[in-house]
Motif scaffolding. Structure first.
Motif, short mmCIF file in Angstrom:
data_model
loop_
_atom_site.label_atom_id
_atom_site.label_comp_id
_atom_site.label_asym_id
_atom_site.label_seq_id
_atom_site.Cartn_x
_atom_site.Cartn_y
_atom_site.Cartn_z
N SER A 39 0.82 -1.21 0.00
CA SER A 39 0.00 0.00 0.00
C SER A 39 0.86 1.26 0.00
N LEU A 40 2.01 1.22 0.65
CA LEU A 40 2.91 2.39 0.63
C LEU A 40 3.41 2.65 -0.79
N ARG A 41 3.74 1.59 -1.50
CA ARG A 41 4.20 1.75 -2.88
C ARG A 41 3.09 2.24 -3.79
N MET A 42 1.88 1.82 -3.50
CA MET A 42 0.74 2.26 -4.32
C MET A 42 0.38 3.72 -4.05
N LEU A 43 0.45 4.13 -2.78
CA LEU A 43 -0.06 5.45 -2.39
C LEU A 43 1.03 6.49 -2.20
N GLY A 44 2.22 6.07 -1.80
CA GLY A 44 3.32 7.01 -1.63
C GLY A 44 3.32 7.77 -0.33
N ALA A 45 2.38 7.52 0.56
CA ALA A 45 2.32 8.23 1.83
C ALA A 45 2.10 7.21 2.96
N HIS A 46 2.97 7.24 3.94
CA HIS A 46 2.96 6.23 5.00
C HIS A 46 1.64 6.23 5.80
N ASP A 47 1.16 7.43 6.17
CA ASP A 47 -0.07 7.47 6.97
C ASP A 47 -1.28 6.93 6.20
N GLU A 48 -1.35 7.24 4.92
CA GLU A 48 -2.44 6.70 4.09
C GLU A 48 -2.31 5.19 3.94
N ALA A 49 -1.08 4.71 3.78
CA ALA A 49 -0.84 3.27 3.63
C ALA A 49 -1.29 2.52 4.89
N GLU A 50 -0.97 3.07 6.05
CA GLU A 50 -1.40 2.43 7.30
C GLU A 50 -2.92 2.39 7.41
N ASP A 51 -3.57 3.50 7.05
CA ASP A 51 -5.03 3.54 7.08
C ASP A 51 -5.63 2.50 6.14
N VAL A 52 -5.05 2.37 4.96
CA VAL A 52 -5.56 1.42 3.98
C VAL A 52 -5.43 -0.01 4.49
N VAL A 53 -4.29 -0.34 5.08
CA VAL A 53 -4.09 -1.70 5.60
C VAL A 53 -5.07 -1.97 6.73
N ILE A 80 -7.65 -7.46 -1.27
CA ILE A 80 -8.44 -6.49 -0.51
C ILE A 80 -7.66 -5.19 -0.33
N THR A 81 -6.37 -5.30 -0.02
CA THR A 81 -5.53 -4.10 0.17
C THR A 81 -5.44 -3.29 -1.12
N LEU A 82 -5.25 -3.96 -2.25
CA LEU A 82 -5.19 -3.25 -3.53
C LEU A 82 -6.52 -2.55 -3.82
N ASN A 83 -7.63 -3.20 -3.52
CA ASN A 83 -8.93 -2.57 -3.73
C ASN A 83 -9.07 -1.32 -2.86
N LYS A 84 -8.61 -1.39 -1.63
CA LYS A 84 -8.66 -0.22 -0.74
C LYS A 84 -7.73 0.89 -1.26
N CYS A 85 -6.58 0.50 -1.83
CA CYS A 85 -5.68 1.50 -2.43
C CYS A 85 -6.36 2.19 -3.61
N ARG A 86 -7.03 1.39 -4.44
CA ARG A 86 -7.75 1.97 -5.59
C ARG A 86 -8.80 2.97 -5.11
N ASP A 87 -9.53 2.60 -4.06
CA ASP A 87 -10.54 3.51 -3.51
C ASP A 87 -9.90 4.80 -3.02
N LYS A 88 -8.79 4.67 -2.32
CA LYS A 88 -8.08 5.84 -1.79
C LYS A 88 -7.58 6.73 -2.93
N LEU A 89 -7.05 6.11 -3.98
CA LEU A 89 -6.56 6.89 -5.13
C LEU A 89 -7.71 7.61 -5.84
N ARG A 90 -8.85 6.94 -5.95
CA ARG A 90 -10.02 7.60 -6.56
C ARG A 90 -10.47 8.79 -5.73
N ARG A 91 -10.51 8.61 -4.40
CA ARG A 91 -10.91 9.73 -3.52
C ARG A 91 -9.90 10.87 -3.60
N ARG A 92 -8.62 10.51 -3.66
CA ARG A 92 -7.57 11.53 -3.76
C ARG A 92 -7.72 12.32 -5.05
#
Length: 186
Positions: A39-53, A80-92
């Motif tokens: 998730s960190l590699r997908m999102l690039g931000a540690h706090d967002e990655a932790e939230d996603v996991v 599931i983690t990748l799906n949550k990353c996709r959701d986070k990227l869409r919201r971003r």
């Protein structure tokens, strides 16, 4: 925990399906660093990655009935983690479009280079490469991160993404080609 699950994992999965929270913790705890890295590699931000996991694990608990003793847990959680990353990227993306905040700057590891000049050049190249990875189309980025960066097998990546191994190979090739063209331009 790739391939077929071992007997200990199968026993934990059975307990989790029955609603045992301790078994769930024991099952997922060793996998959290890999999920966090993805998730960190997908999102690039540690706090967002932790939230996603954290959200992914909550979703996995809710969907625990879909776990089966013959189904490996890591690909299930990674999906599931990748799906949550996709959701986070869409919201971003939606937030940026609407003018709410800016994307956070990715955390970059420093390189212990012999000279400050080399360190500066390396850091700029790393930053540019990371930025270009973030700009890749989602499917290319996912395949590249899972296969090339995390070192997962094409078979495992194909299973996680729900595509063929040949498609994984093609996506990784295209991602590398795009990165090479973008990063080498200067």
């Amino acid at each position: 925990m790739q391939g077929q699950p071992d007997s200990q994992e199968q026993a934990l999965v059975a307990k989790v399906a029955a609603g045992d929270r301790r078994a769930f913790t024991e099952l997922v705890e060793p996998l959290i660093p890999r999920l966090l890295a993805t998730s960190l590699r997908m999102l690039g931000a540690h706090d967002e990655a932790e939230d996603v996991v954290q959200n992914a694990l909550a979703s996995a608990w809710i969907a625990r009935a879909r776990l089966g003793p013959a189904r490996p847990v890591l690909p299930f959680l990674t999906t599931i983690t990748l799906n949550k990353c996709r959701d986070k990227l869409r919201r971003r993306k939606a937030a940026q479009f609407l003018g709410f905040g800016n994307a956070s700057m990715p955390e970059l590891a420093s390189d212990p280079a012999p000279s400050p000049e080399t360190e500066t050049v390396d850091r700029q190249l790393l930053q540019k490469t990371h930025a270009e990875i973030q700009r890749l189309p989602l499917r290319l980025r996912e395949a590249l991160i899972l296969a090339a960066i995390e070192g997962r097998s094409q078979s495992e990546v194909a299973d996680i993404l729900g595509i063929s191994e040949k498609a994984v190979e093609s996506l990784v090739y295209r991602a590398r080609k795009v990165l090479k063209e973008k990063v080498s331009r200067e």
